[in-house]
Design an enzyme around this catalytic site. Sequence first.
Site, PDB file in Angstrom:
ATOM      1  N   HIS A 126      -2.922   7.094   2.377  1.00  0.00           N
ATOM      2  CA  HIS A 126      -3.414   5.786   1.926  1.00  0.00           C
ATOM      3  C   HIS A 126      -4.803   5.521   2.503  1.00  0.00           C
ATOM      4  CE1 HIS A 126      -3.952   1.704   1.004  1.00  0.00           C
ATOM      5  NE2 HIS A 126      -3.725   1.273   2.227  1.00  0.00           N
ATOM      6  N   ASN A 184     -10.186  -0.121   0.067  1.00  0.00           N
ATOM      7  CA  ASN A 184      -8.717  -0.009   0.086  1.00  0.00           C
ATOM      8  C   ASN A 184      -8.189  -0.605  -1.221  1.00  0.00           C
ATOM      9  OD1 ASN A 184      -5.969  -0.366   0.478  1.00  0.00           O
ATOM     10  ND2 ASN A 184      -6.152  -1.159   2.557  1.00  0.00           N
ATOM     11  N   CYS A 238       0.811  -1.227   0.000  1.00  0.00           N
ATOM     12  CA  CYS A 238       0.000   0.000   0.000  1.00  0.00           C
ATOM     13  C   CYS A 238       0.846   1.280   0.000  1.00  0.00           C
ATOM     14  CB  CYS A 238      -0.958  -0.007   1.179  1.00  0.00           C
ATOM     15  SG  CYS A 238      -1.986  -1.474   1.243  1.00  0.00           S
TER      16      CYS A 238
HETATM   17  N1  ACO Z   1     -18.514  -8.277   9.781  1.00  0.00           N
HETATM   18  C1  ACO Z   1     -18.960  -8.556  11.005  1.00  0.00           C
HETATM   19  N2  ACO Z   1     -18.158  -8.906  12.007  1.00  0.00           N
HETATM   20  C2  ACO Z   1     -16.832  -8.985  11.750  1.00  0.00           C
HETATM   21  C3  ACO Z   1     -16.309  -8.711  10.481  1.00  0.00           C
HETATM   22  C4  ACO Z   1     -17.205  -8.340   9.465  1.00  0.00           C
HETATM   23  N3  ACO Z   1     -16.818  -8.054   8.226  1.00  0.00           N
HETATM   24  N4  ACO Z   1     -14.965  -8.855  10.543  1.00  0.00           N
HETATM   25  C5  ACO Z   1     -14.658  -9.211  11.793  1.00  0.00           C
HETATM   26  N5  ACO Z   1     -15.806  -9.301  12.528  1.00  0.00           N
HETATM   27  C6  ACO Z   1     -15.940  -9.656  13.932  1.00  0.00           C
HETATM   28  C7  ACO Z   1     -14.784 -10.465  14.470  1.00  0.00           C
HETATM   29  O1  ACO Z   1     -14.948 -11.824  14.167  1.00  0.00           O
HETATM   30  C8  ACO Z   1     -14.881 -10.171  15.944  1.00  0.00           C
HETATM   31  O2  ACO Z   1     -15.857 -11.005  16.468  1.00  0.00           O
HETATM   32  P1  ACO Z   1     -15.658 -11.653  17.956  1.00  0.00           P
HETATM   33  O3  ACO Z   1     -15.549 -10.479  18.886  1.00  0.00           O
HETATM   34  O4  ACO Z   1     -16.909 -12.463  18.131  1.00  0.00           O
HETATM   35  O5  ACO Z   1     -14.405 -12.450  17.866  1.00  0.00           O
HETATM   36  C9  ACO Z   1     -15.413  -8.748  16.001  1.00  0.00           C
HETATM   37  O6  ACO Z   1     -15.955  -8.464  14.709  1.00  0.00           O
HETATM   38  C10 ACO Z   1     -14.357  -7.711  16.309  1.00  0.00           C
HETATM   39  O7  ACO Z   1     -13.237  -7.985  15.488  1.00  0.00           O
HETATM   40  P2  ACO Z   1     -11.951  -7.094  15.556  1.00  0.00           P
HETATM   41  O8  ACO Z   1     -10.956  -7.630  14.567  1.00  0.00           O
HETATM   42  O9  ACO Z   1     -11.534  -6.915  16.981  1.00  0.00           O
HETATM   43  O10 ACO Z   1     -12.547  -5.705  15.036  1.00  0.00           O
HETATM   44  P3  ACO Z   1     -11.828  -4.312  14.968  1.00  0.00           P
HETATM   45  O11 ACO Z   1     -12.635  -3.333  15.684  1.00  0.00           O
HETATM   46  O12 ACO Z   1     -10.354  -4.420  15.266  1.00  0.00           O
HETATM   47  O13 ACO Z   1     -11.971  -3.982  13.433  1.00  0.00           O
HETATM   48  C11 ACO Z   1     -10.695  -3.996  11.412  1.00  0.00           C
HETATM   49  C12 ACO Z   1     -11.385  -4.836  12.461  1.00  0.00           C
HETATM   50  C13 ACO Z   1     -11.762  -3.157  10.697  1.00  0.00           C
HETATM   51  C14 ACO Z   1     -10.047  -4.927  10.398  1.00  0.00           C
HETATM   52  C15 ACO Z   1      -9.662  -3.084  12.100  1.00  0.00           C
HETATM   53  O14 ACO Z   1      -8.820  -3.836  12.916  1.00  0.00           O
HETATM   54  C16 ACO Z   1      -8.861  -2.339  11.122  1.00  0.00           C
HETATM   55  O15 ACO Z   1      -9.367  -1.485  10.422  1.00  0.00           O
HETATM   56  N6  ACO Z   1      -7.552  -2.590  11.047  1.00  0.00           N
HETATM   57  C17 ACO Z   1      -6.714  -1.985  10.069  1.00  0.00           C
HETATM   58  C18 ACO Z   1      -6.614  -2.953   8.998  1.00  0.00           C
HETATM   59  C19 ACO Z   1      -6.532  -2.348   7.653  1.00  0.00           C
HETATM   60  O16 ACO Z   1      -6.947  -1.249   7.374  1.00  0.00           O
HETATM   61  N7  ACO Z   1      -6.017  -3.143   6.771  1.00  0.00           N
HETATM   62  C20 ACO Z   1      -5.919  -2.773   5.435  1.00  0.00           C
HETATM   63  C21 ACO Z   1      -4.667  -3.297   4.900  1.00  0.00           C
HETATM   64  S1  ACO Z   1      -3.346  -2.566   5.671  1.00  0.00           S
HETATM   65  C22 ACO Z   1      -3.062  -1.178   4.988  1.00  0.00           C
HETATM   66  O17 ACO Z   1      -3.606  -0.864   3.962  1.00  0.00           O
HETATM   67  C23 ACO Z   1      -2.159  -0.322   5.718  1.00  0.00           C
END
Ligand code: ACO
Length: 319
Positions: free
Chosen positions: A246, A276, A113
């Site tokens: 990004h 993304n 990215c």
């Molecule tokens: N729909 C519904 N529930 C979901 C989904 C979904 N799509 N995805 C995960 N969950 C659930 C999980 O299973 C978890 O359930 P549980 O509590 O029963 O185990 C719950 O939601 C919470 O999951 P977390 O992973 O703790 O959620 P979080 O608040 O951390 O959000 C996310 C997840 C959106 C991925 C966040 O961590 C994030 O944005 N991280 C950055 C990642 C990113 O942007 N990556 C892109 C690539 S990297 C880059 O470009 C730099």
Amino acid sequence: MTHSRIVGTGGYLPPRVVTNDDLAKRLDTSDAWIRERTGIAQRHIADESQTTSDLALEASRRALEAAGVRAAELDLIVLATSTPDYVFPSSACLLQAKLGVKGCPAFDVQAVCSGFVYALATADSFIRSGAYRRALVVGAEVFSRILDWNDRSTCVLFGDGAGAVVLAAGERPGIHASVLHADGSHANILAVPGNICGGRIEGSPYLQMQGSQVFKFAVRVLDEVARETLAAAGMTIGDVDWLVAHQANARILDATAKKLGLPPERMVVTVSHHGNTSAASVPLALDECVRAGRIRAGHRVLMEGVGGGFTWGAVLATL
Ligand code: ACO
């Protein structure tokens, strides 16, 4: 002294739009969850017949047209992607052929990215050194091909697309400063840990991610590298008209703007309708704002990337 300047931008999004509701029909997720955690409402997904170089071609044609530069006048092509058409040749070479030109150097940059920021800094260095005068810099991805569409924790985040800029030598900056970094010790928190070996895929062909670790890392380094780049240019955040970071997640963007003390209206947000798009996200966001007349000639733009590797970096430019 020679400087480099962005003289044209272009973008391309494949026509097929996939909304959160579309995903919720086949996955245990919801529009509300995706919007609240990421700010994403929809993403564009490439047709099976479209490759990264096809998307790059459309964005490049638009950037060349905006710049008033013919493909034959290019003396460098740098293409950032993590989803190349082939193992080799590079997608940059395939793009060069599709543009109908030959001879100028063409190569891919792999910084996930951060790829576009890496590619832009590379092309800027070549131009400032006097080696080349006109460069095409592209970020293009078909990330949909490396996602496990049954994994709700990753597939909802990404989309496909391409963005491009034409960079030309000039008397005035242009690009004021660029800073790049990498730390391979974080390779495991965001990866597609697979390879082709002996006719088989070894490891996994799908994106794997430790979401919360990626989130914290991204917010920290986007703040740090913005400050480092501004300091290198002898400027402050008050000198920046637009932050084009990004587009991974609206919450990462909000947190970054807050840490930098940047008013939210000066931060570009396209993740809501692009998802993304990895290396394509910064040039696509830039092009969208240029074409909408929001980012105009004379505006100062801080572009930032962060991605797998981990890699991160920023480029500060006056358009
Ligand atoms: N729909 C519904 N529930 C979901 C989904 C979904 N799509 N995805 C995960 N969950 C659930 C999980 O299973 C978890 O359930 P549980 O509590 O029963 O185990 C719950 O939601 C919470 O999951 P977390 O992973 O703790 O959620 P979080 O608040 O951390 O959000 C996310 C997840 C959106 C991925 C966040 O961590 C994030 O944005 N991280 C950055 C990642 C990113 O942007 N990556 C892109 C690539 S990297 C880059 O470009 C730099």
